[in-house]
Design an enzyme around this catalytic site. Sequence first.
Site, PDB file in Angstrom:
ATOM      1  N   SER A 135       0.847  -1.190   0.000  1.00  0.00           N
ATOM      2  CA  SER A 135       0.000   0.000   0.000  1.00  0.00           C
ATOM      3  C   SER A 135       0.885   1.243   0.000  1.00  0.00           C
ATOM      4  CB  SER A 135      -0.885   0.034   1.248  1.00  0.00           C
ATOM      5  OG  SER A 135      -1.793  -1.035   1.265  1.00  0.00           O
ATOM      6  N   ALA A 186      -6.490   2.727   1.603  1.00  0.00           N
ATOM      7  CA  ALA A 186      -7.903   3.026   1.825  1.00  0.00           C
ATOM      8  C   ALA A 186      -8.109   3.660   3.192  1.00  0.00           C
ATOM      9  CB  ALA A 186      -8.735   1.749   1.700  1.00  0.00           C
ATOM     10  N   HIS A 202     -10.968  -3.779  -3.449  1.00  0.00           N
ATOM     11  CA  HIS A 202     -11.035  -4.908  -4.392  1.00  0.00           C
ATOM     12  C   HIS A 202     -12.396  -4.968  -5.085  1.00  0.00           C
ATOM     13  CE1 HIS A 202      -7.066  -5.969  -3.238  1.00  0.00           C
ATOM     14  NE2 HIS A 202      -7.386  -6.315  -2.015  1.00  0.00           N
TER      15      HIS A 202
END
Length: 265
Positions: free
Chosen positions: A41, A94, A138
């Site tokens: 990430s 996120a 996702h």
Amino acid sequence: MFWGLASGEVKSEFEFEHILRDIQTLNEWAMEGRLESTAISVHAFSHVADKYALLRHGGSFGDDYGPMIVANGALTPDQLRETVIAVPGKQTSAFLALNLYFAQQYGPGVEPKFEVINFDDIIPAIQDGRFEAGLIIHEGQLTYEREGLKLVADMGRWWKGLTGLPLPLGVNVVRKDLGPEAVTEVSRCMRESITAGLTNRTKALDHALKFARGMDEPTSDEFVGMYVNQRTVDMGEEGIASICLFLKKGAEIGMVPEVSVDVVD
């Protein structure tokens, strides 16, 4: 992205082992420097930028779309502020985007209430009432409506409106201590593997479907198109600028350290 290496289309003196784990696990492993090259990430990258260099290829960006807050029903801003949100990991991009969203919507210092659960469990946990809302990543971004859930906020859409840039989510990195020659070779192999996958899309998609968590082919193809495209071959200066801005804003709210980003061509 890995099909070119897995199929033998891309040759190298190195042997590559494809290790499949969820992104939160890969983020944690990167903190240990466990893998020579890994997906990670952007949020987690800020904590390992001393160990890993950023590759220009392999990045996943949400261009006016991205991780979403979804719920069983509509939530007002005041309700969302007080709602415990199921999230897929504290080191995910996120989660950083969610915190930036809250800071921008509600003011400095306002943080979301949250609980970390496996990303695959977020939609079922909302459906059965364990959580009122969740932050989905996702393929859930494509399937939440058919699961009966409502969109509360799209982090990619919000970021695009705020900055005019695509939301940086995942990147590929390589360990600096391998040395310049090895780093260059790993970078070449990764870049050529992505290009091979896009050039041989049907074969590469067939390979990817083995790991598709039950997704049908049309949904898988749509999802791949969202996050594996020409920006994945080379994120360009816009992609690098978005990563730097994302991490700068993260540092401003105290979630990530200030970092210098080393980029490998």
